[in-house]
Design an enzyme around this catalytic site. Structure first.
Site, PDB file in Angstrom:
ATOM      1  N   GLU A  29       0.749  -1.257   0.110  1.00 22.18           N
ATOM      2  CA  GLU A  29      -0.056   0.027   0.093  1.00 22.18           C
ATOM      3  C   GLU A  29       0.880   1.431  -0.047  1.00 22.18           C
ATOM      4  O   GLU A  29       1.670   1.215   0.883  1.00 22.18           O
ATOM      5  CB  GLU A  29      -1.025   0.008   1.210  1.00 22.18           C
ATOM      6  CG  GLU A  29      -2.082  -0.967   1.132  1.00 22.18           C
ATOM      7  CD  GLU A  29      -2.808  -1.017   2.408  1.00 22.18           C
ATOM      8  OE1 GLU A  29      -2.708   0.068   3.272  1.00 22.18           O
ATOM      9  OE2 GLU A  29      -3.374  -2.016   2.813  1.00 22.18           O
ATOM     10  N   ASP A  32      -5.098   9.260  10.286  1.00 24.62           N
ATOM     11  CA  ASP A  32      -3.737   8.974  10.648  1.00 24.62           C
ATOM     12  C   ASP A  32      -3.102   9.416  11.837  1.00 24.62           C
ATOM     13  O   ASP A  32      -3.300  10.558  12.163  1.00 24.62           O
ATOM     14  CB  ASP A  32      -2.909   9.343   9.449  1.00 24.62           C
ATOM     15  CG  ASP A  32      -3.225   8.591   8.229  1.00 24.62           C
ATOM     16  OD1 ASP A  32      -3.055   7.290   8.583  1.00 24.62           O
ATOM     17  OD2 ASP A  32      -3.401   9.074   7.219  1.00 24.62           O
TER      18      ASP A  32
END
Lengths: 266, 400
Positions: free
Chosen positions: A49, A60
């Site tokens: 990824e 995040d």
């Protein structure tokens, strides 16, 4: 059938599970990102990824957020990232998917993004801020291009909704292990195995687990119930050192780290 | 309300204002957003909820806020009569308290044990800390380090009210980064925590909820105008950062075609990218903080840095309903530069004995210019969204 469908079909036939590392494109620069992708492939990782840096990531944690900030400080552009992936994707065995905010896809143009990513050898996209309710149009564009749109289920997702997401997702389903942001954790939720097990009994789509996974013990615990495991912050934290240490050393350490996870998966 | 415009029948069930709005957030937050949507719908049908909010508005906030004729400012501008909707006289000194009390009541209904908030100028932080102190809910406020420096009096107030102020050191260390951090906190605490978002921005249902709670400003202004002026005003002006005071002021007038509505963004130092915070004037449609609206973005969709002398307007996005009103042509948006805002501040201080917030000073500065182009028998109402005590030290610093 996409390259990802083929991959999971083969893994299931052989009784194997996938290890999917995450790297941030352009941290500390695109050349090193390409080197890391090659190293991960050489070590036997199953899929990669690649995070396209975004200025305002919400999902995040501090490690990946900081890597985005470093990459964007060098004015890195989506087209440069796709150009790098176009080169490296033909050199590696593992399929590559992007983790990308819909803010970027919308601005780039959804059709153009899918076309350009596909031309660069990218097999699919994980779009963490594109909910199933908002995904119809982009999903249709992806399906028409045989490009996987990998959707996410979390511990806060009601079961009925999880099934709807599983029906909409292609390639695999990304199961977020914890209600929170990305980042390494020592403890995983006690009901994680049970929840993923339930979802696995409801869908034929491969299920891969991400967020918080960083240790061989996590891999051993979750491999039996999933089709694959996704490791992000623990790799990004190691890659970050390439800005200040000899790159060969950092590359070797990243490789050795994923090898310990691959060994736990075997 | 005498007329209901189709423009007021938004958002739809998906939180769309035309093509704007919606929800662009991580899946983790959807359950909480659905829960908030459902609880708000129930609260709207519950007379006890509105009665409790009305009582708080009257006896805790001090509503209705006055509609004040600015006689000397009008004489100075030599044009339309300038009236001020005095949100600066509310408890805590700004319109922000209208929304935080409403959302604190929703927090109690949802039985959430903790509140988080973000703040730029600190007014929303103070208002959230106040509402939480009133109800006894623990409160954490995220605030950019640069804004903490600019808005020390409000930081002190939040702490005195029992809130924890968490400095945000990422990015530009302003409101945008504070929102990112608050969203991250919410991702990890969503089962126990309500996020009292401070403006008409963010994912559905926040833009609608905040607009509705702030609409008390426009509803009162409408009634007061009919009583005091004998008719509706010819023009209504409000400053626009995220756009909560403007949305609350404009929404009840949207169906009144005779009332010109003007939103004033932060023009900063110049019209060059990075020098201002005016997405409706210079930005383009994109996604930021969970909704689709006009934003300041580069060619890749990365959010641009912005600047304003006012911490409360220093934001690269805007509420989706403003984007809808802009594209529908119902509201006119313009920008006013830092220096103009300072002149507006001085004019109101010296003509009327009122220190306006730097945010509101943008609206005052534009209103002065615009009033001069209007006739003396016409009326212009400015939403004076907050008071300027918090900005006095920063203005003194800027002037050396």
């Amino acid at each position: 059938m996409t390259k990802i469908d083929d991959l999971f079909s083969q893994l299931r036939t052989s009784g194997k599970k996938a290890l999917m590392p995450f790297v941030t494109a352009g941290d500390p620069d695109l050349q090193f990102t390409a080197d890391v992708i090659r190293e991960l492939d050489r070590r036997g990782c199953t899929m990669c990824e690649v995070g396209i840096p975004y200025s305002d990531p919400i999902a995040d944690g501090p490690v990946i957020q900081a890597s985005y900030t470093r990459a964007l400080a060098h004015k890195i552009k989506v087209q440069q990232i796709l150009a790098m992936l176009g080169k490296v994707s033909s050199e590696v065995k593992m399929p590559i998917v992007t983790m990308v905010s819909f803010a970027i896809i919308h601005r780039y143009g959804p059709e153009k993004f899918v076309a350009d990513a596909k031309a660069a050898g990218v097999c699919g996209a994980i779009v963490p801020d594109l909910l199933v309710e908002e995904a119809d149009r982009f999903s249709a564009i992806c399906k028409a291009a045989d490009f996987n749109l990998i959707e996410l289920v979390t511990p806060t997702t009601p079961r009925e909704r999880a099934l709807r997401i599983a029906n909409s997702s292609t390639g695999f389903l990304y199961y977020v292990s914890i209600a929170g942001i990305t980042g390494e954790r020592t403890q995983l939720p006690p009901d994680l195995v049970e929840n993923v097990g339930w979802l696995k009994s409801q869908t034929k789509l491969p299920i891969c687990i991400g967020f918080g996974i960083s240790q061989p013990e996590h891999v051993k615990l979750l491999a039996p119930v999933s089709d694959g495991l996704i490791v992000g912050s623990a790799i990004v934290r190691r890659v970050a050192e390439a800005a200040t240490r000899p790159r060969g050393e950092v590359l070797k350490e990243v490789g050795e780290y994923v090898s310990t996870l691959l060994a736990a998966l075997a | 309300m005498s007329t209901v415009s189709p423009l007021q029948s938004v958002p739809d069930a998906a939180g769309r204002f035309g093509s704007f709005g919606g929800r662009y957030v991580p899946e983790t937050l959807t359950r909480a957003l659905d829960e908030l949507t459902a609880e708000y719908a129930k609260a709207q049908q519950d007379p006890a909820f509105q009665a409790e909010l009305d009582d708080l508005f009257k006896n805790f906030v001090g509503r209705p806020s006055p509609l004040y004729f600015a006689k000397r400012l009008t004489q100075r501008c030599k044009g339309a009569q300038i009236w001020l909707k005095r949100e600066d006289l509310n408890h805590t000194g700004a319109h922000k308290i209208n929304n935080t009390l409403g959302q604190a009541l929703l927090t109690m209904r949802m039985k959430k044990k903790r509140v988080i908030a973000e703040t730029g100028a600190g007014q929303h932080g103070v208002a959230t800390a106040t509402a939480c102190a009133h109800f006894g809910i623990p409160c954490v406020v995220y605030m950019g380090e640069e804004d903490i420096r600019r808005q020390a009096p409000n930081v002190n107030s939040m702490k005195l009210l029992g809130a924890e102020v968490r400095p945000v050191t990422s990015g530009s260390r302003t409101l945008r980064d504070a929102i990112n951090e608050a969203m991250r906190d919410w991702m990890s605490s969503v089962d126990t925590t309500h996020y009292i978002l401070g403006s008409v921005v963010g994912p559905h249902p926040f833009p609608r909820i905040v607009r509705d709670f702030q609409s008390v400003i426009g509803r009162e202004t409408r009634v007061q105008s009919l009583e005091r002026l004998g008719r509706l005003p010819d023009c209504v002006v409000a400053c626009v950062g995220g756009g909560s005071n403007a949305a609350g002021m404009f929404y009840p007038f949207v169906g009144d075609s005779t009332v010109k509505l003007i939103g004033v963004e932060a023009g900063g130092r110049s019209s060059r990218p990075g020098d201002h915070a005016s997405p409706l004037s210079y930005g383009s449609p994109g996604i930021l903080h969970g909704s689709f609206s006009y934003v300041m973005q580069d060619e890749d969709g990365q959010t641009c840095d912005v600047h304003s002398i006012s911490a409360g307007l220093d934001y690269p996005g805007v509420g989706p309903e403003h984007s809808y009103w802009k594209d529908a042509g119902r509201v006119t948006y313009t920008a006013c530069e830092d220096d103009d805002a300072l002149r507006g501040f001085d004019a109101l201080a010296q003509c009327e004995g009122i220190l306006p917030a730097l945010e509101s000073s943008h609206a005052i500065a534009f209103a002065m210019k615009h009033a001069a182009t209007m006739k003396p028998d016409q009326t212009l109402v400015v939403c004076l969204s907050g008071r300027g005590d918090k900005d006095a030290a920063e203005i003194a610093r800027l002037r050396g």
